[in-house]
Motif scaffolding. Structure first.
Motif, PDB file in Angstrom:
ATOM      1  N   MET A   1     -69.582   2.658  81.103  1.00  0.00           N
ATOM      2  CA  MET A   1     -70.433   2.436  79.933  1.00  0.00           C
ATOM      3  C   MET A   1     -70.786   3.788  79.317  1.00  0.00           C
ATOM      4  O   MET A   1     -71.007   4.752  80.010  1.00  0.00           O
ATOM      5  CB  MET A   1     -71.701   1.691  80.341  1.00  0.00           C
ATOM      6  CG  MET A   1     -72.574   1.362  79.158  1.00  0.00           C
ATOM      7  SD  MET A   1     -73.830   0.169  79.577  1.00  0.00           S
ATOM      8  CE  MET A   1     -75.266   1.176  79.389  1.00  0.00           C
ATOM      9  N   THR A   2     -70.848   3.834  78.041  1.00  0.00           N
ATOM     10  CA  THR A   2     -71.157   5.064  77.335  1.00  0.00           C
ATOM     11  C   THR A   2     -72.610   5.074  76.879  1.00  0.00           C
ATOM     12  O   THR A   2     -73.211   4.015  76.683  1.00  0.00           O
ATOM     13  CB  THR A   2     -70.207   5.250  76.138  1.00  0.00           C
ATOM     14  OG1 THR A   2     -70.554   6.454  75.469  1.00  0.00           O
ATOM     15  CG2 THR A   2     -70.301   4.108  75.159  1.00  0.00           C
TER      16      THR A   2
ATOM     17  N   TYR B   1     -72.708   2.694  70.377  1.00  0.00           N
ATOM     18  CA  TYR B   1     -72.225   1.746  71.387  1.00  0.00           C
ATOM     19  C   TYR B   1     -73.376   0.933  71.973  1.00  0.00           C
ATOM     20  O   TYR B   1     -73.270  -0.283  72.123  1.00  0.00           O
ATOM     21  CB  TYR B   1     -71.491   2.501  72.499  1.00  0.00           C
ATOM     22  CG  TYR B   1     -71.043   1.602  73.624  1.00  0.00           C
ATOM     23  CD1 TYR B   1     -69.859   0.890  73.521  1.00  0.00           C
ATOM     24  CD2 TYR B   1     -71.820   1.442  74.767  1.00  0.00           C
ATOM     25  CE1 TYR B   1     -69.445   0.039  74.547  1.00  0.00           C
ATOM     26  CE2 TYR B   1     -71.418   0.596  75.793  1.00  0.00           C
ATOM     27  CZ  TYR B   1     -70.235  -0.094  75.673  1.00  0.00           C
ATOM     28  OH  TYR B   1     -69.846  -0.941  76.671  1.00  0.00           O
ATOM     29  N   LEU B   2     -74.473   1.611  72.302  1.00  0.00           N
ATOM     30  CA  LEU B   2     -75.624   0.907  72.890  1.00  0.00           C
ATOM     31  C   LEU B   2     -76.209  -0.115  71.915  1.00  0.00           C
ATOM     32  O   LEU B   2     -76.530  -1.240  72.296  1.00  0.00           O
ATOM     33  CB  LEU B   2     -76.696   1.915  73.324  1.00  0.00           C
ATOM     34  CG  LEU B   2     -76.321   2.818  74.494  1.00  0.00           C
ATOM     35  CD1 LEU B   2     -77.361   3.929  74.667  1.00  0.00           C
ATOM     36  CD2 LEU B   2     -76.169   2.009  75.770  1.00  0.00           C
ATOM     37  N   ILE B   3     -76.328   0.277  70.643  1.00  0.00           N
ATOM     38  CA  ILE B   3     -76.882  -0.639  69.633  1.00  0.00           C
ATOM     39  C   ILE B   3     -75.947  -1.832  69.437  1.00  0.00           C
ATOM     40  O   ILE B   3     -76.395  -2.983  69.396  1.00  0.00           O
ATOM     41  CB  ILE B   3     -77.145   0.108  68.307  1.00  0.00           C
ATOM     42  CG1 ILE B   3     -78.301   1.099  68.491  1.00  0.00           C
ATOM     43  CG2 ILE B   3     -77.453  -0.878  67.175  1.00  0.00           C
ATOM     44  CD1 ILE B   3     -78.455   2.096  67.352  1.00  0.00           C
ATOM     45  N   ALA B   4     -74.640  -1.563  69.331  1.00  0.00           N
ATOM     46  CA  ALA B   4     -73.669  -2.654  69.155  1.00  0.00           C
ATOM     47  C   ALA B   4     -73.666  -3.585  70.361  1.00  0.00           C
ATOM     48  O   ALA B   4     -73.613  -4.813  70.209  1.00  0.00           O
ATOM     49  CB  ALA B   4     -72.273  -2.090  68.915  1.00  0.00           C
ATOM     50  N   SER B   5     -73.739  -3.028  71.556  1.00  0.00           N
ATOM     51  CA  SER B   5     -73.756  -3.850  72.776  1.00  0.00           C
ATOM     52  C   SER B   5     -74.990  -4.726  72.835  1.00  0.00           C
ATOM     53  O   SER B   5     -74.915  -5.914  73.184  1.00  0.00           O
ATOM     54  CB  SER B   5     -73.695  -2.956  74.012  1.00  0.00           C
ATOM     55  OG  SER B   5     -72.481  -2.258  74.053  1.00  0.00           O
ATOM     56  N   LEU B   6     -76.129  -4.138  72.491  1.00  0.00           N
ATOM     57  CA  LEU B   6     -77.368  -4.924  72.488  1.00  0.00           C
ATOM     58  C   LEU B   6     -77.302  -6.022  71.442  1.00  0.00           C
ATOM     59  O   LEU B   6     -77.703  -7.160  71.697  1.00  0.00           O
ATOM     60  CB  LEU B   6     -78.575  -4.019  72.241  1.00  0.00           C
ATOM     61  CG  LEU B   6     -79.922  -4.735  72.188  1.00  0.00           C
ATOM     62  CD1 LEU B   6     -80.209  -5.480  73.510  1.00  0.00           C
ATOM     63  CD2 LEU B   6     -81.034  -3.752  71.877  1.00  0.00           C
ATOM     64  N   ASN B   7     -76.753  -5.707  70.270  1.00  0.00           N
ATOM     65  CA  ASN B   7     -76.613  -6.718  69.229  1.00  0.00           C
ATOM     66  C   ASN B   7     -75.765  -7.886  69.712  1.00  0.00           C
ATOM     67  O   ASN B   7     -76.129  -9.049  69.523  1.00  0.00           O
ATOM     68  CB  ASN B   7     -76.007  -6.112  67.965  1.00  0.00           C
ATOM     69  CG  ASN B   7     -75.847  -7.149  66.883  1.00  0.00           C
ATOM     70  OD1 ASN B   7     -76.806  -7.741  66.424  1.00  0.00           O
ATOM     71  ND2 ASN B   7     -74.608  -7.395  66.493  1.00  0.00           N
ATOM     72  N   ARG B   8     -74.650  -7.594  70.342  1.00  0.00           N
ATOM     73  CA  ARG B   8     -73.780  -8.665  70.865  1.00  0.00           C
ATOM     74  C   ARG B   8     -74.519  -9.515  71.892  1.00  0.00           C
ATOM     75  O   ARG B   8     -74.408 -10.736  71.899  1.00  0.00           O
ATOM     76  CB  ARG B   8     -72.527  -8.080  71.492  1.00  0.00           C
ATOM     77  CG  ARG B   8     -71.523  -7.624  70.477  1.00  0.00           C
ATOM     78  CD  ARG B   8     -70.252  -7.184  71.148  1.00  0.00           C
ATOM     79  NE  ARG B   8     -69.326  -6.699  70.141  1.00  0.00           N
ATOM     80  CZ  ARG B   8     -68.223  -6.050  70.412  1.00  0.00           C
ATOM     81  NH1 ARG B   8     -67.885  -5.815  71.653  1.00  0.00           N
ATOM     82  NH2 ARG B   8     -67.437  -5.649  69.447  1.00  0.00           N
TER      83      ARG B   8
END
Length: 134
Positions: free
Chosen positions: A1-2, A7-14
């Protein structure tokens, strides 16, 4: 994980979208329809462009969804009284009732986030995200 912010914002959004979709499923409402009703609940009438921007739905996809919602009696289209070439979307009574029934799903998700962060951190996060969106 990066640890890259994007990346963190996109992952949380998903993760949040998947959670909300799952919780809306028993009501038989896809998240896109819910988002459209949510935008209209915040103020109507709205143009297709306004709905697309606020509900984060591409315009061609939005047109198809609104067509189906119109056929199901959840929303309806009306000409803009100030510009007859422009079409506005409004919530029909069945759409208002559906949104009222489902509004608690997103409210509960919001509360779960606030509970995990505590109120001050949630307020700070909201402020930081608004700052990034500008």
């Amino acid at each position: 994980m990066t640890d890259q912010l994007g990346y963190l914002i996109a992952s949380l959004n998903r993760q949040l979208e998947a959670d909300l979709s799952e919780r809306l499923r028993p009501g038989g409402v896809p998240i896109e329809r819910y988002r459209i009703l949510e935008v209209l609940d915040a103020g109507e009438p709205r143009s297709m462009g306004e709905i697309a921007a606020q509900a984060l739905i591409e315009t061609p996809t939005l047109t198809k969804i609104v067509d189906k919602m119109t056929m199901e009696g959840l929303v309806y289209r009306a000409p803009d009284p100030n510009d007859r070439r422009r079409v506005m979307v409004l919530t029909a009574p069945d759409g208002k009732a559906l949104f009222k029934r489902l509004r608690g799903v997103s409210t509960a998700q919001e509360q779960r986030i606030v509970d995990r962060l505590d109120s001050d951190k949630a307020t700070e996060l909201r402020s930081l995200l608004r700052e990034l969106l500008q």
